[in-house]
Design an enzyme around this catalytic site. Structure first.
Site, mmCIF file in Angstrom:
data_model
loop_
_atom_site.group_PDB
_atom_site.id
_atom_site.type_symbol
_atom_site.label_atom_id
_atom_site.label_comp_id
_atom_site.label_asym_id
_atom_site.label_seq_id
_atom_site.Cartn_x
_atom_site.Cartn_y
_atom_site.Cartn_z
ATOM 1 N N GLY A 57 0.863 -1.094 -0.149
ATOM 2 C CA GLY A 57 -0.082 -0.163 0.062
ATOM 3 C C GLY A 57 0.768 1.332 0.058
ATOM 4 O O GLY A 57 0.360 2.299 -0.568
ATOM 5 N N ASP A 116 -5.183 1.962 10.630
ATOM 6 C CA ASP A 116 -6.629 1.781 11.057
ATOM 7 C C ASP A 116 -6.705 1.381 12.410
ATOM 8 O O ASP A 116 -6.511 2.107 13.509
ATOM 9 C CB ASP A 116 -6.887 0.531 10.110
ATOM 10 C CG ASP A 116 -8.573 0.229 9.927
ATOM 11 O OD1 ASP A 116 -9.272 1.346 10.168
ATOM 12 O OD2 ASP A 116 -8.753 -0.697 9.822
ATOM 13 N N VAL A 166 -11.326 3.152 2.345
ATOM 14 C CA VAL A 166 -10.823 3.857 1.056
ATOM 15 C C VAL A 166 -9.779 3.344 0.334
ATOM 16 O O VAL A 166 -9.235 2.270 0.661
ATOM 17 C CB VAL A 166 -10.179 5.198 1.710
ATOM 18 C CG1 VAL A 166 -11.217 6.338 2.261
ATOM 19 C CG2 VAL A 166 -9.145 5.150 2.553
#
Ligand code: IMP
Length: 193
Positions: A57, A116, A166
């Site tokens: 990511g 997160d 997202v």
């Protein structure tokens, strides 16, 4: 771009119908990375940095940050897999790819796409600290503070996002959408929901 232009129009046609909203446009990401890079340059003046990107990511954050930095910096990557469902992590983490370099005595900046629950990063930081670097700090482009389960020191934060899933700019859902230039939310249909 005129004010009336629809931000969705800039997305690749194949993905447009699956996207709900452009949350953070590419220009805002670029401007934020300018600010963060300048801050890092000040903080690490006269030092050398090792950027540790967390695959997959963080690929674009690492690339776009690295080329903005004035301080000498090297790049390495780790890949971790976190057991959990498609959209939440469990905190049980396995290292799929370790660093190529030793970090003892070095100034390390972990570069993340999003924090997160914080469980993945918590594991990673403990692991990295056990290798006795001179320092370890964290940059995360995004953070979801409302979801945090462990208290983590994130020195450089790009944007706080609400508790929504997202994608884009490196973030995926089932390996899709990573290549989008903007950070977007998906329509429920895109999850098969
Ligand atoms: P954490 O361990 O719960 O902090 O989760 C960290 C990892 O979960 C991130 O590095 C992402 O790979 C993934 N993740 C968490 N939230 C999102 C999201 O909204 N979109 C895409 N991936 C996410």
């Amino acid at each position: 771009m005129s004010e009336s232009a629809d931000p969705l129009d800039r997305l690749p046609a194949a993905y447009r119908s699956q996207v709900e909203q452009v949350l953070i446009p590419r220009e805002a990401i670029a401007a934020k990375l300018d600010v963060l890079a300048a801050e890092i340059d000040r903080d690490y003046a006269d030092r050398e940095l090792l950027l540790v990107g967390v695959l997959k990511g963080a690929i674009f954050v690492v690339a776009d940050l690295h080329r903005r930095l004035e301080v000498p910096s090297a790049v390495d990557f780790m890949a971790v897999s976190s057991y959990g469902s498609a959209t939440t992590s469990s905190g049980v983490v396995r290292i799929m790819k370790d660093l190529d370099t030793e970090i003892e005595g070095r100034d390390v900046l972990v570069v993340e796409d999003i924090v997160d629950s914080g469980l993945t990063l918590d594991y990673l930081l403990k692991n990295l600290r056990s290798r006795r670097p001179a320092s370890v700090e964290v940059l995360s482009l995004l953070t979801k503070p409302s979801r945090r389960e462990v208290d983590l020191p994130i020195r450089y934060v790009g944007f706080e996002v609400p508790d929504v899933f997202v994608v884009g700019y490196g973030l995926d859902f089932a390996e899709h959408y990573r290549g989008l230039s903007d950070i977007v939310t998906l329509r429920p249909e895109a999850y098969g929901g």
